[in-house]
Design an enzyme around this catalytic site. Structure first.
Site, short mmCIF file in Angstrom:
data_model
loop_
_atom_site.label_atom_id
_atom_site.label_comp_id
_atom_site.label_asym_id
_atom_site.label_seq_id
_atom_site.Cartn_x
_atom_site.Cartn_y
_atom_site.Cartn_z
N ARG A 103 0.85 -1.20 0.00
CA ARG A 103 0.00 0.00 0.00
C ARG A 103 0.88 1.24 0.00
NH1 ARG A 103 -4.84 0.11 4.17
NH2 ARG A 103 -3.17 0.63 5.60
N THR A 107 -1.40 7.28 -0.05
CA THR A 107 -2.76 7.13 -0.60
C THR A 107 -3.47 5.86 -0.16
OG1 THR A 107 -1.93 5.93 -2.52
CG2 THR A 107 -2.00 8.35 -2.70
N ASP A 199 0.19 -3.59 12.02
CA ASP A 199 0.71 -3.93 10.68
C ASP A 199 1.09 -5.41 10.64
OD1 ASP A 199 2.64 -4.35 8.50
OD2 ASP A 199 2.39 -2.19 8.19
N ASP A 202 4.73 -6.27 9.29
CA ASP A 202 5.79 -5.94 10.25
C ASP A 202 5.78 -6.88 11.45
OD1 ASP A 202 6.94 -3.89 8.83
OD2 ASP A 202 5.68 -2.33 9.73
#
Ligand code: PRP
Ligand code: URA
Length: 210
Positions: A103, A107, A199, A202
């Protein structure tokens, strides 16, 4: 929205709670993703087609069954990788096709950086795996690539979804099945799922803070 997409099982609630916990370290996080992937795959493969197969046991010959169709397992990199091995263990004959998407930080739009789908001889079914279905942009991009390849049956397996992502996928691919462990409340202003787990890439690969 179709709330029946969320697989309801006590083991899912139990492992998902630990997965969400911010103190859960990467090693345990990866194990939890694997367990949840198996539970999701069990549910998502309930309607796989079988063909008859004779088998000789030590006692007699009998009529058994084996999976009929070619099945593709399609992880969205990076975080989807964590769901591959446990599902491949359940479906050892599956083909694994990787799609690299990230991603854009500004945006939240998906950017494709790896795809080697062959373009001919599509399998009958693709299982797209990615722990997070947030805006739905990455999933829609992956499903579109598989449709271009000619895959007739599409199923998306995600651990946590946002209502926005579910709505986008259902709008763009009304015939694709979605199986998730939970549909959370919403996206925040950074397009992260709330409450979510943070995330997933991560936390899987121990790259938090880089
Ligand atoms: C995460 C996640 C999905 C995507 C979901 O990947 O694994 O692929 O975000 O968001 P969306 O529904 O809004 O598209 P990310 O882009 O962070 O890449 P990574 O797995 O490499 O960390
Ligand atoms: N990607 C993630 O890893 N987590 C989110 O909450 C949204 C997108």
């Amino acid at each position: 929205m179709n709330s029946s997409i969320a697989v309801n099982h006590p083991l899912i609630q139990h492992h998902l709670t630990r997965l969400r916990d911010q103190t859960t370290p990467p090693e345990e996080f990866r194990h939890l993703v694997q367990r949840l992937a198996v539970l999701l795959a069990y549910e998502a493969t309930k309607d796989l087609e079988l063909s008859a197969a004779a088998v000789r046991t030590p006692l007699v010959e009998m009529q058994g069954a084996r999976l009929r169709d070619r099945i593709a397992l399609v992880p969205i990199l990076r975080a989807g990788l964590g769901m591959v091995d446990p599902i491949l263990d359940l479906i050892p004959t599956a083909e694994v096709w990787h799609l690299g998407l990230y991603r854009d930080e500004a945006t939240a739009e998906p950017v494709e950086y790896y795809s080697k789908l062959p373009g001919e001889r599509p399998p009958q079914l693709a299982l797209v795996v990615d722990p997070m279905l947030a805006t739905g942009g990455s999933a829609v991009s992956a499903l579109a690539a598989l449709r271009r390849w000619g895959v007739p049956r599409l199923k998306l397996l995600s651990i946590i979804a946002a209502p926005e992502g579910v709505a986008l996928v259902q709008g763009e691919f009304p015939d694709a099945e979605i199986h998730v462990c939970a549909v959370d409340q919403q996206l925040n202003s950074d397009k992260y799922i709330v409450p979510g787990l943070g995330d997933a890439g991560d936390r899987t690969f121990n790259t938090l803070g880089h």
